[in-house]
Design an enzyme around this catalytic site. Structure first.
Site: not given
Length: 280
Positions: A64, A82, A87
């Site tokens: 990640e 995305d 995020t």
């Protein structure tokens, strides 16, 4: 830190998930194994052992965040393009998928008036979108500031465990899987989220169970895990953001081929071409 593919859209979780982890509606093939099945689990330290859990967090962080230092990721936040907004954090909480909203709400329950509490109305409005409305640069700066707060770190740990870690590990134990299988489930739910669609965790598990029996059903552990990882790769390739399957090919399959079912160090693997190791 370079952007890496992140997990799919999180499915909003009902309160029942807390009482019955991962008891989401799924196909009949994906129904949880009977409680008695836990007795068939092979001996070994589970992923919920503190040291094994730390290993799991390092493995996820390598994929990640391109780093084994998962505790440095409390402050992480960016829009990786995305379609899920920001995020952030140790598990990739997203502003567009509900889990970031739940996290900030939990933080506010623990510490009213914290630096992120004022963004709750905006987080509610941008949920299910990639919008930054009401967030933007001030939110990014305040997230980084909050990351220094031990209460916010606790909130991230709590939500990681409630939504992802505990449900996946409990399900894996019920399926008779040791630490490696428990990690395979955890990594899958981190990326794909819970839910019964073909690209969600239970959908992947259901596809695997059509190919092989779990150990709890009398099946071979290696055969079942190979079926699960194959099913996960199929799901990953259905989304452009997840089409690089190296976290399976050059990480989890490496451990499986070595028959390291207890996920014991030393561990050596690659993700997205980068090499990593955990020696103890």
């Amino acid at each position: 830190m370079r952007p890496q593919p992140r997990r799919a859209l999180r499915i909003a979780l009902a309160a029942t998930l807390v009482a019955a982890p991962l008891a989401v509606a799924a196909t009949s093939a994906a129904q949880a194994a009977p409680a008695a099945s836990t007795s068939v689990q092979a001996a070994g330290v589970g992923l919920d052992d503190p040291h094994k859990k730390d290993i799991a967090m390092q493995l996820v962080s390598s994929a990640e965040n391109s780093s084994l230092d998962w505790k440095a990721q409390y402050k992480y936040i960016e829009d990786i393009g995305d379609g899920r907004g920001y995020t952030a954090g140790i598990i990739g909480f997203c502003s567009g998928t509900g889990d970031m909203l739940d996290l900030v709400q939990h933080y506010t329950d623990l510490k009213p008036g914290n630096v992120l509490a004022k963004y709750l109305p905006a987080l509610k409005k941008v949920n299910n979108s990639d919008s930054h409305a009401g967030l933007g640069t001030p939110f990014v700066k305040d997230w980084a500031a909050a990351a220094n707060d031990a209460v916010f770190q606790r909130a991230q740990n709590d939500e990681r465990d409630r939504v992802y870690f505990n449900p996946s590990v409990n399900r894996a134990k019920a399926d008779g899987l040791r630490a490696l299988g428990q990690f395979a489930y955890y990594d899958a739910i981190v990326m794909h989220g819970p839910g019964s669609s073909p690209v969600s965790f239970d959908g992947i598990r259901a596809a695997a169970m059509k190919k092989a029996k779990t150990p709890a059903q009398g099946g071979d552990e290696a055969t079942y895990l190979k079926a699960f990882l194959d099913a996960r790769k199929v799901a990953m390739k259905k989304e452009a953001a997840h089409s690089d399957t190296s976290r399976v090919d050059t990480e989890q399959l490496v451990f499986l081929n070595a028959k390291n079912f207890d996920l014991n160090p030393p561990l050596k693997w690659k993700v997205y071409g980068d090499s990593y190791s955990i020696n103890s």
